[in-house]
Design a protein around this motif. Structure first.
Motif, PDB file in Angstrom:
ATOM      1  N   GLN A  46       0.837  -1.209   0.000  1.00  0.00           N
ATOM      2  CA  GLN A  46       0.000   0.000   0.000  1.00  0.00           C
ATOM      3  C   GLN A  46       0.870   1.257   0.000  1.00  0.00           C
ATOM      4  N   LEU A  47       1.960   1.216   0.755  1.00  0.00           N
ATOM      5  CA  LEU A  47       2.873   2.366   0.773  1.00  0.00           C
ATOM      6  C   LEU A  47       3.522   2.577  -0.599  1.00  0.00           C
ATOM      7  N   ILE A  48       3.898   1.485  -1.260  1.00  0.00           N
ATOM      8  CA  ILE A  48       4.469   1.607  -2.609  1.00  0.00           C
ATOM      9  C   ILE A  48       3.470   2.293  -3.527  1.00  0.00           C
ATOM     10  N   ARG A  49       2.218   1.877  -3.445  1.00  0.00           N
ATOM     11  CA  ARG A  49       1.162   2.478  -4.265  1.00  0.00           C
ATOM     12  C   ARG A  49       0.990   3.956  -3.924  1.00  0.00           C
ATOM     13  N   ASP A  50       0.931   4.268  -2.636  1.00  0.00           N
ATOM     14  CA  ASP A  50       0.749   5.658  -2.201  1.00  0.00           C
ATOM     15  C   ASP A  50       1.888   6.551  -2.684  1.00  0.00           C
TER      16      ASP A  50
END
Length: 97
Positions: A46-50
């Protein structure tokens, strides 16, 4: 030698790229700092996406993530207000040489 200013989209990625960090390296630093401060972060995917969406001007960052990035990039939180100013002038000038 003349330098050409980075395109607006690049400015958002520049603090990470100038350090030679991949997104997961940045996230690793975020997780270390968050653990020290007792902040719970989303899963790595999710952090990579954000981070990707933020760097490409498609989404804002959650406040805890933005705050961590501001501290990781050695300055006050650059995402709170005003224009994005991640890099000290010295780093910005020497990059083009």
């Amino acid at each position: 030698m003349t330098t050409i200013p980075a395109p607006a989209g690049y400015r958002w990625r520049q603090p990470r790229l100038i350090r030679g960090w991949e997104p997961v390296q940045l996230i690793g630093r975020m997780k270390i700092l968050a653990a020290r401060e007792g902040i719970e972060l989303p899963k790595t995917y999710q952090l990579i996406r954000d981070i990707y969406l933020w760097e490409h001007h498609r989404a804002d960052l959650p406040a805890p993530v933005a705050s961590l990035l501001g501290r990781i990039f050695d300055g006050p939180n650059p995402f709170a207000t005003g224009p994005i100013t991640h890099l000290p002038m010295k780093a910005a000038r020497t990059r083009g040489r």
